[in-house]
Design an enzyme around this catalytic site. Structure first.
Site, short mmCIF file in Angstrom:
data_model
loop_
_atom_site.label_atom_id
_atom_site.label_comp_id
_atom_site.label_asym_id
_atom_site.label_seq_id
_atom_site.Cartn_x
_atom_site.Cartn_y
_atom_site.Cartn_z
N CYS A 186 0.75 -1.19 -0.03
CA CYS A 186 0.13 -0.09 -0.12
C CYS A 186 0.87 1.28 0.10
CB CYS A 186 -0.88 0.05 1.18
SG CYS A 186 -2.20 1.32 1.13
N HIS A 199 -3.47 -5.71 1.35
CA HIS A 199 -2.63 -5.91 2.71
C HIS A 199 -2.66 -7.23 3.24
CE1 HIS A 199 -2.22 -1.54 4.10
NE2 HIS A 199 -3.22 -1.48 3.25
N GLU A 210 -0.55 -8.60 5.10
CA GLU A 210 -0.27 -8.75 6.53
C GLU A 210 -1.31 -8.80 7.52
OE1 GLU A 210 -0.18 -6.31 4.87
OE2 GLU A 210 -0.62 -4.31 6.15
#
Length: 224
Positions: A86, A195, A197
Site C-alpha cells: 500500500c 494488505h 499482513e
C-alpha cells in the site's frame, strides 16, 4: 533465521502487523526507523502501509527522501528483497524502484473491503509459495491505489510477466488492467496495494491467504 526489516515512517499504521506476519512466517522481524542510516544487516525489507509523513504533497513522495531510503535504494538495486505494501508500494514507485504511479481512486473515495486477487507471477522473492493462477482474498484499504503508467510501460509489464497480482470480480480503484501489484525486472522488489499482513491468522483476518507473501521470503532466504 531470516531477518526481515520493517521500516516505520512517521504515519506508518501497519508496521507492527507486518512484523507479526514475519514472525508467524518463521522469520525474525527487525524494526527499522526511517531516520536511521543503517539497514542493520537485514536479509529483506518490508515497507508497510499507512500515511508516511501524512502523505502531504503526494502519497509516498516525502518518504522517498527519508535517510534510510538512501541506504535501501542501492541495496534493492543490488538484489535485496523488498516488499512495499500500500503506502510502501507508493514509496517504492516514487523512488523509481518500481514502474508506474499510484493515483487517487477512480471513485474519489477511500475503499476498504476484502478483495479477491489472482496471483499472476509466482516466481518472485515474495510470491514463490503461491501457484500461478491461484486466487486469494486479503483486505484492501486505500485512497490512492489506482495503478497507472504509460501504455508502453503497461505493455512491457504484461509482456514480461511483471504483473504479480490482479484484482478479480471488482476493480476497486480503477487500476489499469486490474493491476494490484507489480515487480521489478529482477523479481526482488514487489509492490502490492492490498494488505497481506492482515490475512495471516484466522482470528483477525478474512483468510490466511496473505501469509504466503511472508513464507515465500522466509523460506527463500533459508534455502538460498
Amino acid at each position: 533465521m531470516a531477518r526481515v526489516g520493517v521500516i516505520t515512517f512517521p504515519g506508518s499504521l501497519d508496521d507492527r502487523d507486518a512484523q507479526r506476519a514475519v514472525r508467524i512466517a518463521g522469520g525474525e522481524p527487525v524494526a527499522l526507523w526511517h531516520a536511521s542510516t543503517s539497514l542493520e544487516g537485514v536479509d529483506a525489507v518490508v515497507l508497510p502501509g499507512g500515511f508516511s509523513y501524512g502523505d502531504y504533497l503526494r502519497a509516498g513522495a516525502i518518504a522517498r527522501f527519508a535517510p534510510l531510503m538512501a541506504e535501501l535504494i542501492p541495496a534493492a538495486q543490488a538484489g535485496l528483497p523488498v516488499l512495499g505494501i500500500c503506502n510502501g508500494f507508493q514509496v517504492l514507485a516514487e523512488a523509481h524502484l518500481l514502474p508506474g504511479a499510484l493515483m487517487p481512486n477512480a471513485g474519489g473515495h477511500f475503499v476498504c473491503r476484502d478483495q479477491r486477487l489472482r496471483i499472476e507471477n509466482a516466481e518472485t522473492s515474495w510470491t514463490s509459495e503461491f501457484a500461478k493462477g491461484q486466487e486469494i482474498v486479503v483486505p484492501l484499504k486505500n485512497m490512492d491505489g489506482r495503478f497507472t503508467a504509460s501504455a508502453e510501460t503497461v505493455a512491457e509489464l504484461e509482456a514480461e510477466g511483471r504483473v504479480i497480482a490482479r484484482y478479480v470480480d471488482v476493480n476497486p480503484n480503477g487500476s489499469l488492467n486490474d493491476i494490484a501489484g507489480v515487480t521489478n525486472e529482477a523479481g526482488n522488489v514487489v509492490g502490492l496495494m492490498p494488505h497481506p499482513e492482515h490475512a495471516v491468522e484466522s482470528l483477525t483476518g478474512p483468510t490466511t491467504d496473505g501469509l504466503g507473501f511472508f513464507t515465500s521470503i522466509v523460506k527463500g532466504l533459508i534455502n538460498a
